[in-house]
Design an enzyme around this catalytic site. Structure first.
Site, PDB file in Angstrom:
ATOM      1  N   GLY A   1     128.825  76.004   4.287  1.00 42.63           N
ATOM      2  CA  GLY A   1     127.676  76.556   5.010  1.00 42.63           C
ATOM      3  C   GLY A   1     126.889  77.553   4.173  1.00 42.63           C
ATOM      4  O   GLY A   1     127.174  77.764   2.992  1.00 42.63           O
TER       5      GLY A   1
ATOM      6  N   SER B   1     129.302  69.936  10.147  1.00 43.72           N
ATOM      7  CA  SER B   1     128.465  69.825  11.346  1.00 43.72           C
ATOM      8  C   SER B   1     127.120  70.486  11.124  1.00 43.72           C
ATOM      9  O   SER B   1     126.137  70.143  11.762  1.00 43.72           O
ATOM     10  CB  SER B   1     129.177  70.462  12.552  1.00 43.72           C
ATOM     11  OG  SER B   1     129.287  71.853  12.370  1.00 43.72           O
ATOM     12  N   ASN B   2     127.063  71.447  10.210  1.00 48.00           N
ATOM     13  CA  ASN B   2     125.787  72.117   9.944  1.00 48.00           C
ATOM     14  C   ASN B   2     125.644  72.359   8.438  1.00 48.00           C
ATOM     15  O   ASN B   2     125.098  73.370   8.022  1.00 48.00           O
ATOM     16  CB  ASN B   2     125.743  73.444  10.728  1.00 48.00           C
ATOM     17  CG  ASN B   2     124.361  74.054  10.757  1.00 48.00           C
ATOM     18  OD1 ASN B   2     123.359  73.354  10.634  1.00 48.00           O
ATOM     19  ND2 ASN B   2     124.292  75.369  10.883  1.00 48.00           N
TER      20      ASN B   2
ATOM     21  N   SER C   1     129.718  89.388  13.626  1.00 44.37           N
ATOM     22  CA  SER C   1     128.260  89.537  13.616  1.00 44.37           C
ATOM     23  C   SER C   1     127.861  90.836  14.294  1.00 44.37           C
ATOM     24  O   SER C   1     128.545  91.297  15.227  1.00 44.37           O
ATOM     25  CB  SER C   1     127.655  88.360  14.382  1.00 44.37           C
ATOM     26  OG  SER C   1     126.315  88.607  14.702  1.00 44.37           O
ATOM     27  N   ALA C   2     126.733  91.373  13.887  1.00 46.02           N
ATOM     28  CA  ALA C   2     126.183  92.562  14.551  1.00 46.02           C
ATOM     29  C   ALA C   2     125.830  92.257  16.002  1.00 46.02           C
ATOM     30  O   ALA C   2     125.595  93.172  16.788  1.00 46.02           O
ATOM     31  CB  ALA C   2     124.943  93.034  13.812  1.00 46.02           C
TER      32      ALA C   2
ATOM     33  N   TYR D   1     127.660  82.639  22.277  1.00 44.36           N
ATOM     34  CA  TYR D   1     127.925  82.728  20.831  1.00 44.36           C
ATOM     35  C   TYR D   1     128.489  84.113  20.488  1.00 44.36           C
ATOM     36  O   TYR D   1     129.540  84.245  19.849  1.00 44.36           O
ATOM     37  CB  TYR D   1     126.641  82.450  20.032  1.00 44.36           C
ATOM     38  CG  TYR D   1     126.655  83.078  18.662  1.00 44.36           C
ATOM     39  CD1 TYR D   1     127.468  82.559  17.649  1.00 44.36           C
ATOM     40  CD2 TYR D   1     125.884  84.214  18.379  1.00 44.36           C
ATOM     41  CE1 TYR D   1     127.514  83.169  16.400  1.00 44.36           C
ATOM     42  CE2 TYR D   1     125.916  84.812  17.139  1.00 44.36           C
ATOM     43  CZ  TYR D   1     126.742  84.290  16.156  1.00 44.36           C
ATOM     44  OH  TYR D   1     126.789  84.895  14.931  1.00 44.36           O
TER      45      TYR D   1
ATOM     46  N   LYS E   1     132.376  85.523  19.227  1.00 48.08           N
ATOM     47  CA  LYS E   1     132.713  86.409  18.094  1.00 48.08           C
ATOM     48  C   LYS E   1     133.545  87.595  18.582  1.00 48.08           C
ATOM     49  O   LYS E   1     134.544  87.962  17.964  1.00 48.08           O
ATOM     50  CB  LYS E   1     131.441  86.926  17.417  1.00 48.08           C
ATOM     51  CG  LYS E   1     130.650  85.876  16.657  1.00 48.08           C
ATOM     52  CD  LYS E   1     131.384  85.423  15.411  1.00 48.08           C
ATOM     53  CE  LYS E   1     130.636  84.374  14.624  1.00 48.08           C
ATOM     54  NZ  LYS E   1     131.441  83.739  13.570  1.00 48.08           N
TER      55      LYS E   1
ATOM     56  N   ARG F   1     111.181  86.671  22.673  1.00 53.10           N
ATOM     57  CA  ARG F   1     112.194  85.627  22.849  1.00 53.10           C
ATOM     58  C   ARG F   1     113.277  86.195  23.763  1.00 53.10           C
ATOM     59  O   ARG F   1     113.791  87.300  23.505  1.00 53.10           O
ATOM     60  CB  ARG F   1     112.785  85.267  21.483  1.00 53.10           C
ATOM     61  CG  ARG F   1     113.857  84.198  21.521  1.00 53.10           C
ATOM     62  CD  ARG F   1     114.241  83.733  20.121  1.00 53.10           C
ATOM     63  NE  ARG F   1     114.795  84.796  19.273  1.00 53.10           N
ATOM     64  CZ  ARG F   1     115.197  84.626  18.022  1.00 53.10           C
ATOM     65  NH1 ARG F   1     115.091  83.429  17.451  1.00 53.10           N
ATOM     66  NH2 ARG F   1     115.678  85.622  17.329  1.00 53.10           N
TER      67      ARG F   1
HETATM   68  C1  UD1 Z   1     119.831  85.921  15.578  1.00 52.01           C
HETATM   69  C2  UD1 Z   1     120.692  85.815  16.781  1.00 52.01           C
HETATM   70  C3  UD1 Z   1     121.975  86.557  16.510  1.00 52.01           C
HETATM   71  C4  UD1 Z   1     122.664  85.946  15.304  1.00 52.01           C
HETATM   72  C5  UD1 Z   1     121.720  85.961  14.102  1.00 52.01           C
HETATM   73  C6  UD1 Z   1     122.321  85.155  12.987  1.00 52.01           C
HETATM   74  C7  UD1 Z   1     119.207  85.509  18.698  1.00 52.01           C
HETATM   75  C8  UD1 Z   1     118.650  86.138  19.930  1.00 52.01           C
HETATM   76  N1  UD1 Z   1     119.986  86.305  17.956  1.00 52.01           N
HETATM   77  O1  UD1 Z   1     119.598  87.304  15.332  1.00 52.01           O
HETATM   78  O2  UD1 Z   1     122.826  86.508  17.625  1.00 52.01           O
HETATM   79  O3  UD1 Z   1     123.837  86.666  14.970  1.00 52.01           O
HETATM   80  O4  UD1 Z   1     120.478  85.356  14.463  1.00 52.01           O
HETATM   81  O5  UD1 Z   1     121.532  85.256  11.848  1.00 52.01           O
HETATM   82  O6  UD1 Z   1     118.962  84.360  18.410  1.00 52.01           O
HETATM   83  N2  UD1 Z   1     111.484  86.121  14.935  1.00 52.01           N
HETATM   84  C9  UD1 Z   1     110.159  85.770  15.112  1.00 52.01           C
HETATM   85  N3  UD1 Z   1     109.815  84.463  14.942  1.00 52.01           N
HETATM   86  C10 UD1 Z   1     110.722  83.485  14.602  1.00 52.01           C
HETATM   87  C11 UD1 Z   1     112.076  83.862  14.430  1.00 52.01           C
HETATM   88  C12 UD1 Z   1     112.421  85.185  14.619  1.00 52.01           C
HETATM   89  O7  UD1 Z   1     109.319  86.604  15.397  1.00 52.01           O
HETATM   90  O8  UD1 Z   1     110.328  82.310  14.477  1.00 52.01           O
HETATM   91  C13 UD1 Z   1     111.857  87.536  15.060  1.00 52.01           C
HETATM   92  C14 UD1 Z   1     112.878  87.828  16.146  1.00 52.01           C
HETATM   93  O9  UD1 Z   1     112.250  88.070  17.384  1.00 52.01           O
HETATM   94  C15 UD1 Z   1     113.562  89.083  15.564  1.00 52.01           C
HETATM   95  C16 UD1 Z   1     113.497  88.854  14.053  1.00 52.01           C
HETATM   96  O10 UD1 Z   1     112.445  87.917  13.845  1.00 52.01           O
HETATM   97  O11 UD1 Z   1     112.830  90.236  15.868  1.00 52.01           O
HETATM   98  C17 UD1 Z   1     114.775  88.284  13.476  1.00 52.01           C
HETATM   99  O12 UD1 Z   1     115.127  87.123  14.215  1.00 52.01           O
HETATM  100  P1  UD1 Z   1     116.316  86.158  13.759  1.00 52.01           P
HETATM  101  O13 UD1 Z   1     116.184  85.827  12.309  1.00 52.01           O
HETATM  102  O14 UD1 Z   1     116.354  85.014  14.715  1.00 52.01           O
HETATM  103  O15 UD1 Z   1     117.606  87.071  13.894  1.00 52.01           O
HETATM  104  P2  UD1 Z   1     118.172  87.884  15.169  1.00 52.01           P
HETATM  105  O16 UD1 Z   1     117.395  87.622  16.387  1.00 52.01           O
HETATM  106  O17 UD1 Z   1     118.321  89.300  14.750  1.00 52.01           O
END
Ligand code: UD1
Length: 337
Positions: free
Chosen positions: A10, A34-35, A124-125, A148, A152, A291
């Protein structure tokens, strides 16, 4: 003696395998793909110039997994295998619990049987949930918000109970913040299936033309520019953290928890601006709704890892964007092409 890396093909696993091989460890990978893709292993070998052993096995296939312990002298396990998409876990919690929890229980029972008592676990945080205040230290309150995250947290608790039942275990639990970037060779990186859930792979796909624009999820958060703030950490720094954790569990028994983050938060807009300035690419975006389940800000207090593991994250947001882009540009379709 070998290190077994579950989920070694991964995103985090592949970078961890490179660091392990570079440091002279023998590496055995167990992965069900799987991923991930098996070609990753060839790339790891070509980056490091060293071979590794692969078993295409699912942790749910207990007999097959036991076979790995039967024929190899395993010193410690870095346990990264697991499902990790939040939305998917909400839609299909039983699948998540079965994979993540039952898979881990199989692994731990077999480790017990073969007297392998050293584990580094990928947490994970997300276990800090929405309620705690930033920066998160290891003793911040724990509360996961989705299956998820709960898987953890449950595994953390299982490992705690295991240690309390037998103090001869050596366990290090690593709570990752937001891993991004790629190996500087540009040969291994993050390759999510379908539309990426996470920010950096989505930005990279917009930059390479696989996606038209980025949706910014929420611009009314309680942060300096209104967009979400996260602690982005370069995946190579993160991988090095696993080696430091391994060194620690080779010295001292016990169960210890470490944040792996930089201690600095960056907003979504800051990441986009940095990516644009480092790569010269324009990233069109739209401001959209929050989101569900997202929090306003999350960043680490990484002091404990610095003091106890002698580990700090060294790479900057600029390094993360540069390396994520090099990987994406060299592999526009990920490992597929
Ligand atoms: C996400 C997961 C978290 C997981 C982590 C793994 C959710 C709610 N949380 O964290 O449980 O441990 O990934 O890496 O899915 N964002 C956008 N546009 C996008 C994608 C993200 O604006 O297309 C923003 C999100 O709102 C957030 C930031 O970017 O503020 C980071 O998002 P992301 O990379 O998905 O990480 P987490 O949400 O912190």
């Amino acid at each position: 003696m070998s290190i077994l890396v579950t989920g070694g093909a991964g995103y985090i696993g592949s970078h961890t395998c490179v660091e392990l091989l570079d440091a002279g460890f023998e590496v055995i990978v167990v992965d069900n793909f799987s991923n991930s893709k098996s070609v990753v292993l060839n790339r790891i070998e070509s980056i490091t110039g060293k071979p590794l052993k692969l078993y295409a096995i699912d942790l749910l296939h207990r007999e097959a997994l036991e076979g790995v312990f039967e024929v190899n002298a395993i010193e410690a396990v870095i346990h990264l295998a697991g499902l990790k998409a939040v939305g998917e876990s909400v839609d299909n919690p039983l699948w998540y619990y079965k994979n993540n929890i039952t898979g881990t229980l199989n692994l731990l029972e077999i480790m017990n049987k073969y007297k392998v008592n050293k584990m580094v676990f990928s947490s994970s945080a997300t276990v800090y949930g929405a309620s705690s205040s930033v920066p998160n230290s290891e003793d911040s309150p724990l509360k996961a918000n989705n299956p998820y995250g709960r898987s953890k947290l449950m595994i953390e608790e299982i490992l705690g109970d295991l240690y309390r039942s037998n103090p001869d275990w050596y366990i290090s639990i690593l709570r990752y913040f937001n891993p991004v970037g790629a190996h500087e060779s540009g040969r291994i990186g993050e390759d999510p299936h379908g539309i990426p859930n996470n920010l950096m792979p989505h930005i990279s796909r917009v930059a390479v033309g696989r996606s038209d624009r980025l949706s910014i999820f929420g611009s009314d958060y309680d942060t300096p520019d209104g967009t979400g703030v996260r602690d982005y950490i370069h995946v190579v720094d993160l991988a090095k953290g696993h080696l430091k954790a391994l060194e620690k569990i080779n010295r001292v028994s016990g169960i210890n928890y470490y944040n792996l983050g930089t201690g600095r938060g960056h907003s979504v807009l800051e990441v986009i601006k940095m990516f644009e300035s480092v790569t010269g690419r324009n990233i069109p975006y739209s401001l959209t709704n929050r989101r569900p389940g997202d929090i306003d800000k999350c960043y680490a207090d990484p002091t404990k890892a610095k003091v106890e593991l002698d580990w700090v994250a060294r790479k900057t947001l600029s390094d993360m964007c540069r390396d994520a882009w090099r990987w994406q540009k060299n592999n526009p379709n990920g490992y597929e092409g």
